[in-house]
Design an enzyme around this catalytic site. Structure first.
Site, PDB file in Angstrom:
ATOM      1  N   ASP A  30      69.284  12.284  36.038  1.00  0.00           N
ATOM      2  CA  ASP A  30      70.143  13.464  35.995  1.00  0.00           C
ATOM      3  C   ASP A  30      69.920  14.277  34.728  1.00  0.00           C
ATOM      4  OD1 ASP A  30      71.101  12.460  38.337  1.00  0.00           O
ATOM      5  OD2 ASP A  30      73.017  11.771  37.535  1.00  0.00           O
ATOM      6  N   GLY A  31      69.671  13.594  33.614  1.00  0.00           N
ATOM      7  CA  GLY A  31      69.422  14.305  32.360  1.00  0.00           C
ATOM      8  C   GLY A  31      68.176  15.167  32.406  1.00  0.00           C
ATOM      9  N   ASN A  61      76.684  20.943  33.753  1.00  0.00           N
ATOM     10  CA  ASN A  61      77.742  19.958  33.969  1.00  0.00           C
ATOM     11  C   ASN A  61      79.077  20.384  33.365  1.00  0.00           C
ATOM     12  OD1 ASN A  61      76.651  18.016  35.608  1.00  0.00           O
ATOM     13  ND2 ASN A  61      76.194  16.557  33.981  1.00  0.00           N
ATOM     14  N   GLU A  62      79.176  20.347  32.034  1.00  0.00           N
ATOM     15  CA  GLU A  62      80.467  20.613  31.427  1.00  0.00           C
ATOM     16  C   GLU A  62      80.344  21.083  29.987  1.00  0.00           C
ATOM     17  OE1 GLU A  62      80.233  16.819  32.195  1.00  0.00           O
ATOM     18  OE2 GLU A  62      79.022  16.933  30.391  1.00  0.00           O
ATOM     19  N   ASP A  92      92.974  14.373  22.857  1.00  0.00           N
ATOM     20  CA  ASP A  92      91.643  14.146  22.296  1.00  0.00           C
ATOM     21  C   ASP A  92      90.685  15.282  22.586  1.00  0.00           C
ATOM     22  OD1 ASP A  92      92.387  11.789  21.174  1.00  0.00           O
ATOM     23  OD2 ASP A  92      91.343  10.489  22.599  1.00  0.00           O
ATOM     24  N   THR A 106      81.640  15.008  38.771  1.00  0.00           N
ATOM     25  CA  THR A 106      81.316  13.590  38.928  1.00  0.00           C
ATOM     26  C   THR A 106      80.728  12.995  37.655  1.00  0.00           C
ATOM     27  OG1 THR A 106      79.212  14.286  39.916  1.00  0.00           O
ATOM     28  CG2 THR A 106      80.995  13.703  41.422  1.00  0.00           C
ATOM     29  N   ALA A 107      80.812  13.718  36.546  1.00  0.00           N
ATOM     30  CA  ALA A 107      80.285  13.226  35.263  1.00  0.00           C
ATOM     31  C   ALA A 107      81.454  12.848  34.345  1.00  0.00           C
ATOM     32  CB  ALA A 107      79.387  14.299  34.645  1.00  0.00           C
ATOM     33  N   TYR A 108      81.536  13.489  33.185  1.00  0.00           N
ATOM     34  CA  TYR A 108      82.589  13.158  32.214  1.00  0.00           C
ATOM     35  C   TYR A 108      83.973  13.386  32.815  1.00  0.00           C
ATOM     36  CZ  TYR A 108      84.553  12.823  27.448  1.00  0.00           C
ATOM     37  OH  TYR A 108      85.236  12.453  26.327  1.00  0.00           O
TER      38      TYR A 108
END
Length: 427
Positions: free
Chosen positions: A158-159, A255-256, A285, A296-298
């Site tokens: 994915d990266g 992604n984000e 935080d 679907t990641a962080y």
């Protein structure tokens, strides 16, 4: 009827979306045939439902069918960019085999990052040494690839796909991703049959998934007004007047975007604006602004829902909020989100983009985030639905548990009851 499906495409590409009229499924009655498509500034301008007249002259609104998004080539692609995972010895020879096949058999112009070739360590391979001279090498960040590449192939996880996305700040060619990494949620193809898969893709009519990206502009409010219309329409290649070097940066993110408290022991205190309205102050935080692909990641690890990449939206997820009622929310794609430190904030905050380019944010600086004009056209191995749910099951083990036992059959239940009755009678 025409449906504006926003995206910019390279010179050799045309997308066609067609389906057959079905009286039982009126939402399938959508037809799209355009050579060049481009995202508008607002989602309600970029995605238009078509209105037709039925037999009884009653207006009927048609919802676009995602399965009808297909890739077709206006002319055969001539150039391809091969992106590989660096420093992974297992990818060295697949990378070499792919490059040799593309040049010798497909007669394509192959681009590659110089670092990807230098780390191959196959200088003793005579076949690769001969082919290496035909490669067009470039250094990341020094060449604009937008008008040069017709097709992208990724070898990695994915990266690697996220890295390939970062190489294009405007129009993005179709990306075909082979799973040779750790997770592979975004990379649906297997390399063992790479020739058949690539030939099928080059032949056209492959399923396509448009993955939305985020555009983030860092600026200082006391110098750059950054009004809603300016931020949404600003091209990725342009920059506003900076108060320092950070202010000139525009990031495109797959992604984000994550804002967190860094190493400080204090809570993050961030004001969240949506379309110019102060919605809330985030105390915790940090905060995650993610695309549907990034859900679907962080974001999912922080408690957010998993959203199909074809859903046009932005996902706002707090990280360990100091409030039990602060739940993740979904807002329409196209709105502008503004993040800045609250006046009561005790320390600065840090922002990262797809896990990279970590930058400190101080008082007077803000992040303005909206949906980018240029999504990522990701080629599907099967189709949009099958690829996504296969990834949930195989990579994330979604809803995996031992199956519940069925109830006993009637005969077994009757026998058990009779035994109990007999036992009670004997007593």
């Amino acid at each position: 009827m025409h449906l504006l499906w926003g995206m910019c495409v390279p010179r050799s590409l045309a997308f066609k979306q067609t389906c057959v009229q079905d009286s039982t499924k009126p939402w399938n009655s959508v037809k799209l045939s355009r050579d060049k498509l481009k995202l508008k500034d607002k989602l309600d301008e970029e995605t238009t439902w078509s209105q037709i007249e039925t037999s009884n002259n009653t207006p009927c609104w048609k919802i676009p069918d995602p399965s009808s998004q297909k890739l077709s080539w206006a002319k055969p692609p001539l150039s391809v960019l091969v992106v590989r995972k660096l420093y992974d010895a297992d990818i060295t020879y697949p990378f070499k085999d792919l490059v040799v096949w593309l040049i010798e058999e497909k007669n394509m112009v192959v681009y590659a990052d110089r670092a990807a070739v230098d780390c191959c360590m196959v200088d003793t391979d005579l076949d690769f040494i001969k082919i290496k001279q035909k490669l067009i090498l470039f250094n990341e960040g020094q060449v604009n690839l937008t008008a040069k590449i017709d097709f992208v192939i990724c070898l990695g996880g994915d990266g690697t796909l996220i890295h390939a996305s970062s190489l294009f700040q405007q129009s993005v060619p179709p990306i075909m991703a082979f799973n040779m990494g750790s997770l592979g949620f975004l990379t649906p193809f297997q390399f063992c049959h790479f020739k058949e898969e690539i030939n099928k893709c080059l032949g056209g009519n492959a399923s396509l998934l448009l993955r939305y990206r985020l555009k983030c502009v860092i600026n200082c409010d006391n110098i750059t007004s950054g009004s809603l219309s300016q931020t949404k329409t600003q091209d990725s290649s342009s920059s506003s007047t900076p108060c320092d070097q950070k202010a000139a940066n525009t990031y495109l993110v797959l992604n984000e975007i994550v804002v967190d408290r860094g190493s400080t022991p204090y809570l993050c205190n961030i004001d969240l604006y949506i379309e110019g309205r102060l919605v809330t102050s985030v105390q915790g935080d940090g905060l995650i602004i993610s695309t549907p692909t990034g859900s679907t990641a962080y974001a999912v690890a922080a408690g957010a829902s998993m959203i199909h990449p074809n859903v046009p939206c932005l996902l706002i997820t707090p990280i360990c909020p100091h409030s039990l009622s602060f739940r993740p929310v979904v807002v329409p794609a196209g709105v502008e989100i503004k993040l800045m430190l609250s006046p009561e904030a005790r320390s600065s905050a840090w922002v990262s983009f797809d896990g990279r380019n970590r930058i400190e944010i101080n008082q007077g600086e803000s992040l303005r985030i909206t949906t980018a004009r240029y999504p990522i056209p990701s080629i599907c191995a099967k189709d949009q639905m099958n690829d996504w749910f296969d990834g949930l099951a195989e990579c994330l083990h979604w809803n995996v548990r031992k199956q519940q036992k069925s109830l006993p059959s009637m005969s077994s239940t009757t026998s058990l009851n009779s035994l109990i009755s007999d036992s009670e009678t004997n007593n």
